[in-house]
Design a protein around this motif. Structure first.
Motif, PDB file in Angstrom:
ATOM      1  N   ASP A  81      -7.681  -4.026   0.364  1.00  0.00           N
ATOM      2  CA  ASP A  81      -6.716  -5.295   0.771  1.00  0.00           C
ATOM      3  C   ASP A  81      -6.448  -5.451  -0.355  1.00  0.00           C
ATOM      4  O   ASP A  81      -4.857  -6.827   0.364  1.00  0.00           O
ATOM      5  N   ALA A  82      -6.208  -5.331  -1.083  1.00  0.00           N
ATOM      6  CA  ALA A  82      -5.243  -6.368  -2.431  1.00  0.00           C
ATOM      7  C   ALA A  82      -4.622  -4.806  -2.608  1.00  0.00           C
ATOM      8  O   ALA A  82      -4.634  -5.488  -3.889  1.00  0.00           O
ATOM      9  N   GLU A  83      -4.134  -3.911  -2.323  1.00  0.00           N
ATOM     10  CA  GLU A  83      -2.835  -2.811  -2.580  1.00  0.00           C
ATOM     11  C   GLU A  83      -1.570  -4.005  -3.027  1.00  0.00           C
ATOM     12  O   GLU A  83      -1.169  -2.472  -3.647  1.00  0.00           O
ATOM     13  N   GLY A  84      -1.278  -4.427  -2.717  1.00  0.00           N
ATOM     14  CA  GLY A  84       0.003  -5.260  -2.791  1.00  0.00           C
ATOM     15  C   GLY A  84       0.135  -4.956  -4.637  1.00  0.00           C
ATOM     16  O   GLY A  84       0.897  -4.059  -4.921  1.00  0.00           O
ATOM     17  N   ARG A  85      -0.500  -5.788  -4.983  1.00  0.00           N
ATOM     18  CA  ARG A  85      -0.118  -5.043  -6.727  1.00  0.00           C
ATOM     19  C   ARG A  85      -0.800  -4.171  -7.746  1.00  0.00           C
ATOM     20  O   ARG A  85      -0.282  -3.990  -8.597  1.00  0.00           O
ATOM     21  N   LEU A  86      -1.585  -3.234  -6.416  1.00  0.00           N
ATOM     22  CA  LEU A  86      -1.703  -1.663  -7.346  1.00  0.00           C
ATOM     23  C   LEU A  86      -0.033  -0.934  -6.870  1.00  0.00           C
ATOM     24  O   LEU A  86       0.319  -0.476  -8.319  1.00  0.00           O
ATOM     25  N   VAL A  87       0.953  -1.722  -5.944  1.00  0.00           N
ATOM     26  CA  VAL A  87       2.208   0.096  -5.714  1.00  0.00           C
ATOM     27  C   VAL A  87       2.073  -1.188  -6.656  1.00  0.00           C
ATOM     28  O   VAL A  87       3.907  -0.658  -7.468  1.00  0.00           O
TER      29      VAL A  87
END
Length: 458
Positions: A308-314
């Protein structure tokens, strides 16, 4: 909607601006019947209070609107924009509007007319305003149109605003202003941007990376916006309550697109690049798993401790791509952490930068654009928190504190740029406010627009 002002040659009715501390003196200068009408009606000149003024044959001759007190104006932006919901249709012009409030008021009027009417037509015709004297009409209309684009994109449900639909809106914006575009997807995305691919591969709606370039001369500015069109949380599934607003998880992308519209419409002398990783974070047998180790475009490895901490990955892959060109200013915008909302609430846009001069320019821009921001620190001592031991970085450290700061530090590793600024925005107005109806909203864009001349030496 397309923001616009009434034609200056069009007949219009006056909207008299009256300060609370000058009410008695103003009433004394009016015709007795008008003064009596307002006194008997209980008009107190509170900020945004409107009372229609009678004309002959039962017509509306004009209106009075309260300017309130300095204290009330400090508590609420765009207070005079309340008039938009209180006045009948037709053209209006201000009388007695303080010059130092003219631009904010003109902008607020435009923003107050916004209606998200894709699924239900607007229920009334809004009154039109003649552009107040001394206001830069082109600037106000550019800011208003950019904000309306941002709101429309955020407000559109994810069923109609997935990666493909966001791409279509992105390409339409580029085409309007003659910008060059690039779309990376499929094997090229998997190979060149593995973290973007990892986040989006769990969805049947394929991930992609969008880029536009506009302008041939001047300093270079790159804007990167998080385009997670819907976030289920992945295998670390959000509860139902946590998904209610996840159509807005592409609010960073929507905001940089709105800012890009402002820049291009105004023809600013810069070389602009906009990058949007467009994905949906879904649950499937293909989805990334907790404890997976991802490789990034930059070569850093990342342990996924929370899908759920995907935003920083993209954003990590997108920022690494942006930094390869070493633009003179690099900015990212994202609806990234709940910790930012806990820290400053929904109305402020927290931002991070290591450059004090840029921070000063942004603060001045925020005041000029009625677009409040608040600086948070890239606190370097917390760097150790985002290093898990078995990979270079941890996407969701179990620190339990400073969630917005640790997320920003994660992004700074990929930006690796001395003139980098990151915004952790909310992208949503939880209750109706003047010029900001409940729903999607841009944050930080106008502050940046006003700050760009200082930041880039324009």
């Amino acid at each position: 909607m397309t923001p616009n002002f009434a034609d200056q040659a069009q007949p219009s009715r006056p909207l008299h601006v009256v300060a609370a501390d000058n009410l008695d003196a103003w009433l004394a200068a009016q015709p007795p019947e008008i003064a009596t009408w307002l006194r008997d009606g209980g008009f107190r000149a509170a900020l945004g209070e409107v009372m229609l003024l009678p004309g002959g044959s039962g017509s509306v001759a004009g209106a009075a609107i309260g300017l309130g007190t300095p204290a009330s104006r400090a508590r609420q932006r765009f207070g005079l924009a309340r008039a938009v919901s209180s006045l009948p249709a037709g053209a209006w012009h201000f009388e007695g509007l303080p010059a130092d409030m003219a631009t904010e008021t003109a902008l607020g009027w435009q923003l107050a007319q916004y209606r998200f009417d894709r699924y239900r037509p607007a229920d009334r015709t809004a009154p039109q305003l003649k552009c107040p004297e001394g206001v830069d009409e082109a600037l106000v209309l550019a800011m208003a149109e950019g904000e309306c684009l941002t709101r429309d994109l955020i407000n559109t449900p994810a069923a109609d605003m997935g990666p493909a639909e966001l791409e279509a809106a992105f390409l339409a914006l580029a085409d309007r202003f003659g910008a060059a575009t690039q779309v990376v997807q499929g094997p090229d995305l998997e190979e060149g941007f593995p973290m973007i691919h990892a986040v989006g591969k769990g969805s049947d709606r394929a991930p992609r990376l969008l880029s536009l370039r506009w302008g041939q001369t001047g300093p270079s500015l790159t804007l990167v916006g998080k385009g997670v069109c819907f976030d289920t949380g992945g295998l670390n599934l959000k509860p139902s309550s946590g998904m209610q607003l996840m159509k807005k998880d592409m609010g960073g992308a929507a905001t940089v697109m709105g800012l890009a519209l402002m820049i291009m419409r105004l023809g600013l002398p810069i070389r602009l690049r906009v990058i949007v990783p467009a994905v949906e974070n879904s649950v499937s047998g293909r989805a990334m798993r907790p404890k997976d180790i991802l490789r990034s475009r930059k070569g850093l490895t990342v342990e996924v401790n929370d899908t759920d901490a995907e935003g920083r990955l993209v954003l990590g892959d997108a920022l690494a791509w942006a930094a390869e060109e070493n633009p003179e200013l690099l900015v990212s915008m994202a609806t990234l952490t709940g910790a930012a909302r806990v820290a400053v609430g929904p109305d402020l846009a927290p931002y991070f930068t290591d450059d004090d001069s840029m921070a000063r320019a942004l603060e001045a821009g925020a005041r000029a654009g009625a677009d409040p921001v608040w600086r948070l620190p890239f606190h370097t001592p917390y760097e150790s928190v985002i290093e898990p031991g078995i990979a270079d970085l941890d996407n969701a450290p179990g620190f339990g504190f400073a969630g917005s700061i640790t997320a920003a530090l994660f992004l700074r590793r990929f930006a690796d740029h001395p003139r980098y600024m990151h915004f952790d925005i909310y992208g949503h107005t939880p209750t109706d406010a003047p010029a900001r109806p409940k729903g999607g909203v841009g944050q930080g864009a106008r502050a940046l627009l006003f700050a760009l001349p200082d930041m880039l030496g324009l």
